[in-house]
Design a protein around this motif. Structure first.
Motif, PDB file in Angstrom:
ATOM      1  N   SER A  79       0.976  -1.110  -0.001  1.00 38.67           N
ATOM      2  CA  SER A  79       0.009  -0.085   0.014  1.00 38.67           C
ATOM      3  C   SER A  79       0.892   1.293   0.054  1.00 38.67           C
ATOM      4  CB  SER A  79      -0.906   0.012   1.117  1.00 38.67           C
ATOM      5  OG  SER A  79      -1.652   1.298   1.365  1.00 38.67           O
ATOM      6  N   ASP A  80       1.928   1.353   0.651  1.00 35.42           N
ATOM      7  CA  ASP A  80       2.809   2.592   0.795  1.00 35.42           C
ATOM      8  C   ASP A  80       3.293   2.649  -0.406  1.00 35.42           C
ATOM      9  OD1 ASP A  80       2.521   2.792   3.725  1.00 35.42           O
ATOM     10  OD2 ASP A  80       4.531   1.332   3.879  1.00 35.42           O
ATOM     11  N   VAL A  81       3.863   1.434  -1.278  1.00 33.25           N
ATOM     12  CA  VAL A  81       4.675   1.661  -2.711  1.00 33.25           C
ATOM     13  C   VAL A  81       3.733   2.126  -3.635  1.00 33.25           C
ATOM     14  CG1 VAL A  81       5.529   0.309  -4.390  1.00 33.25           C
ATOM     15  CG2 VAL A  81       6.527  -0.010  -2.111  1.00 33.25           C
ATOM     16  N   ARG A  82       2.243   1.658  -3.359  1.00 37.37           N
ATOM     17  CA  ARG A  82       1.137   1.913  -4.205  1.00 37.37           C
ATOM     18  C   ARG A  82       0.814   3.604  -4.260  1.00 37.37           C
ATOM     19  NH1 ARG A  82      -0.879   1.363  -9.278  1.00 37.37           N
ATOM     20  NH2 ARG A  82      -0.851  -0.889  -8.837  1.00 37.37           N
ATOM     21  N   ILE A  83       0.739   4.035  -2.935  1.00 40.67           N
ATOM     22  CA  ILE A  83       0.631   5.484  -2.744  1.00 40.67           C
ATOM     23  C   ILE A  83       1.754   6.327  -3.451  1.00 40.67           C
ATOM     24  CG2 ILE A  83       0.451   7.218  -0.986  1.00 40.67           C
ATOM     25  CD1 ILE A  83      -1.147   5.099   0.709  1.00 40.67           C
ATOM     26  N   PHE A  84       2.782   5.689  -3.109  1.00 47.92           N
ATOM     27  CA  PHE A  84       3.978   6.609  -3.621  1.00 47.92           C
ATOM     28  C   PHE A  84       3.917   6.555  -5.322  1.00 47.92           C
ATOM     29  CE2 PHE A  84       8.436   6.908  -5.154  1.00 47.92           C
ATOM     30  CZ  PHE A  84       8.868   8.099  -4.603  1.00 47.92           C
ATOM     31  N   ALA A  85       3.811   5.539  -5.786  1.00 45.99           N
ATOM     32  CA  ALA A  85       3.623   5.457  -7.261  1.00 45.99           C
ATOM     33  C   ALA A  85       2.661   6.363  -7.659  1.00 45.99           C
ATOM     34  CB  ALA A  85       3.160   3.822  -7.700  1.00 45.99           C
ATOM     35  N   ASP A  86       1.320   6.304  -6.875  1.00 47.61           N
ATOM     36  CA  ASP A  86       0.272   7.159  -7.493  1.00 47.61           C
ATOM     37  C   ASP A  86       0.541   8.747  -7.223  1.00 47.61           C
ATOM     38  OD1 ASP A  86      -1.399   5.158  -8.130  1.00 47.61           O
ATOM     39  OD2 ASP A  86      -2.289   5.287  -6.358  1.00 47.61           O
ATOM     40  N   LEU A  87       1.456   9.128  -6.015  1.00 49.79           N
ATOM     41  CA  LEU A  87       1.692  10.498  -5.855  1.00 49.79           C
ATOM     42  C   LEU A  87       2.891  10.902  -6.911  1.00 49.79           C
ATOM     43  CD1 LEU A  87       2.081  10.515  -2.045  1.00 49.79           C
ATOM     44  CD2 LEU A  87       0.461  11.754  -3.282  1.00 49.79           C
ATOM     45  N   THR A  88       3.673  10.144  -7.262  1.00 51.59           N
ATOM     46  CA  THR A  88       4.752  10.468  -7.981  1.00 51.59           C
ATOM     47  C   THR A  88       4.757  10.235  -9.573  1.00 51.59           C
ATOM     48  OG1 THR A  88       5.910   8.386  -7.840  1.00 51.59           O
ATOM     49  CG2 THR A  88       6.608  10.164  -6.415  1.00 51.59           C
ATOM     50  N   GLY A  89       3.515   9.472  -9.862  1.00 51.69           N
ATOM     51  CA  GLY A  89       3.475   8.796 -11.250  1.00 51.69           C
ATOM     52  C   GLY A  89       4.499   7.690 -11.625  1.00 51.69           C
ATOM     53  N   ASP A  90       5.406   7.178 -10.710  1.00 55.06           N
ATOM     54  CA  ASP A  90       6.411   6.314 -11.034  1.00 55.06           C
ATOM     55  C   ASP A  90       5.690   4.973 -10.965  1.00 55.06           C
ATOM     56  OD1 ASP A  90       8.256   4.401 -11.519  1.00 55.06           O
ATOM     57  OD2 ASP A  90       9.578   5.429  -9.884  1.00 55.06           O
ATOM     58  N   LYS A  91       4.907   4.477 -12.129  1.00 59.33           N
ATOM     59  CA  LYS A  91       4.159   3.206 -11.683  1.00 59.33           C
ATOM     60  C   LYS A  91       4.932   2.137 -12.677  1.00 59.33           C
ATOM     61  CE  LYS A  91      -0.095   5.616 -11.149  1.00 59.33           C
ATOM     62  NZ  LYS A  91      -1.392   5.942 -11.270  1.00 59.33           N
ATOM     63  N   ASN A  92       6.060   2.108 -12.516  1.00 61.20           N
ATOM     64  CA  ASN A  92       7.117   0.956 -12.872  1.00 61.20           C
ATOM     65  C   ASN A  92       6.542  -0.421 -12.293  1.00 61.20           C
ATOM     66  OD1 ASN A  92       8.797  -1.058 -13.607  1.00 61.20           O
ATOM     67  ND2 ASN A  92      10.635   0.719 -13.307  1.00 61.20           N
ATOM     68  N   HIS A 145      10.683   1.487  -4.322  1.00 61.17           N
ATOM     69  CA  HIS A 145      11.212   2.564  -5.050  1.00 61.17           C
ATOM     70  C   HIS A 145      12.476   3.086  -4.231  1.00 61.17           C
ATOM     71  CE1 HIS A 145       7.058   2.927  -6.407  1.00 61.17           C
ATOM     72  NE2 HIS A 145       7.704   3.373  -7.530  1.00 61.17           N
ATOM     73  N   GLY A 146      13.517   3.006  -4.779  1.00 61.13           N
ATOM     74  CA  GLY A 146      14.636   3.739  -4.385  1.00 61.13           C
ATOM     75  C   GLY A 146      14.661   4.894  -3.654  1.00 61.13           C
ATOM     76  N   VAL A 147      13.994   5.660  -3.960  1.00 60.41           N
ATOM     77  CA  VAL A 147      13.922   7.019  -3.539  1.00 60.41           C
ATOM     78  C   VAL A 147      12.853   7.224  -2.550  1.00 60.41           C
ATOM     79  CG1 VAL A 147      14.675   8.353  -5.553  1.00 60.41           C
ATOM     80  CG2 VAL A 147      12.216   8.005  -5.400  1.00 60.41           C
ATOM     81  N   LEU A 148      11.879   6.048  -2.413  1.00 59.96           N
ATOM     82  CA  LEU A 148      10.980   6.136  -1.278  1.00 59.96           C
ATOM     83  C   LEU A 148      12.178   5.379   0.034  1.00 59.96           C
ATOM     84  CD1 LEU A 148       8.217   5.991  -0.008  1.00 59.96           C
ATOM     85  CD2 LEU A 148       7.952   3.878  -0.907  1.00 59.96           C
ATOM     86  N   THR A 149      12.999   4.400  -0.366  1.00 63.44           N
ATOM     87  CA  THR A 149      13.856   4.083   0.724  1.00 63.44           C
ATOM     88  C   THR A 149      14.841   5.600   1.128  1.00 63.44           C
ATOM     89  OG1 THR A 149      14.109   1.976  -0.270  1.00 63.44           O
ATOM     90  CG2 THR A 149      15.724   2.553   1.162  1.00 63.44           C
ATOM     91  N   ASN A 150      15.085   6.146   0.256  1.00 61.77           N
ATOM     92  CA  ASN A 150      16.054   7.521   0.427  1.00 61.77           C
ATOM     93  C   ASN A 150      15.254   8.335   1.289  1.00 61.77           C
ATOM     94  OD1 ASN A 150      18.170   9.169   0.225  1.00 61.77           O
ATOM     95  ND2 ASN A 150      17.010  10.278  -1.306  1.00 61.77           N
ATOM     96  N   GLY A 151      13.948   8.509   1.361  1.00 65.99           N
ATOM     97  CA  GLY A 151      12.964   9.236   1.933  1.00 65.99           C
ATOM     98  C   GLY A 151      13.352   9.118   3.494  1.00 65.99           C
TER      99      GLY A 151
END
Length: 170
Positions: free
Chosen positions: A51-64, A84-90
């Motif tokens: 769910s966290d990854v899906r929300i991040f994908a929706d927010l950024t548009g990175d739906k790889n 996502h690597g940048v989510l980890t970086n967050g």
């Protein structure tokens, strides 16, 4: 000849002004004492859900599909969805802003590498270590480690600037 002498005059005055500004910066920063020192570390731990990854994908548009499509991810060398690597970086940003050095830290630059994937539902520890302090400029080493396997999923460095209103130890 007159033009050359005026250029020389302005160049000398400009150089003098730069030296005076540098002296003022050094004088104001050389007596600072922060509540942290070289070698200090801080960390946060987090487990990213699908769910966290899906929300991040929706927010950024990175739906790889590597991040959000289980069936696709199974066909890749990773075998399942990865964070996502940048989510980890967050998480590094969270440590810098809230723990070490904390409020008043302004991000200047970052260099990061992702040597291994972080899988969804895999706990990760994000660590920051103060590597150097030069006046208000702070250098940090950063790592994110998968908690259960101890594999490094992100590593790098960050350069920060501490704002003037940052609380200092006295």
């Amino acid at each position: 000849m007159i033009l050359a002498s005026k250029v020389g005059y302005f160049a000398r005055n400009h150089a003098l002004l730069r030296v005076l500004c540098l002296k003022r910066q050094l004088r104001s920063s050389s007596h600072q004492r922060f509540s942290f020192k070289v070698g200090d570390t801080a960390e946060v731990c987090k487990t990213f859900s699908a769910s966290d990854v899906r929300i991040f994908a929706d927010l950024t548009g990175d739906k790889n599909p590597l991040h959000v499509d289980d069936e696709y991810a199974k066909t890749t060398r990773f075998g399942r969805c990865i964070v996502h690597g940048v989510l980890t970086n967050g998480l590094i940003s969270a440590v810098l802003a809230t723990k070490l050095p904390g409020p008043g830290a302004l991000f200047l630059s970052q260099d990061i590498e992702f040597p291994a994937p972080l899988y969804i539902d895999e706990p990760v520890v994000a660590r920051v270590q103060i590597a150097g302090i030069d006046g208000r400029r702070i250098n940090c080493h950063t790592t994110c480690v998968a908690k259960d396997t101890q594999k490094i999923v992100m590593t790098g460095t960050v350069k920060l600037f501490m704002m003037k209103d940052t609380k200092l130890n006295t």
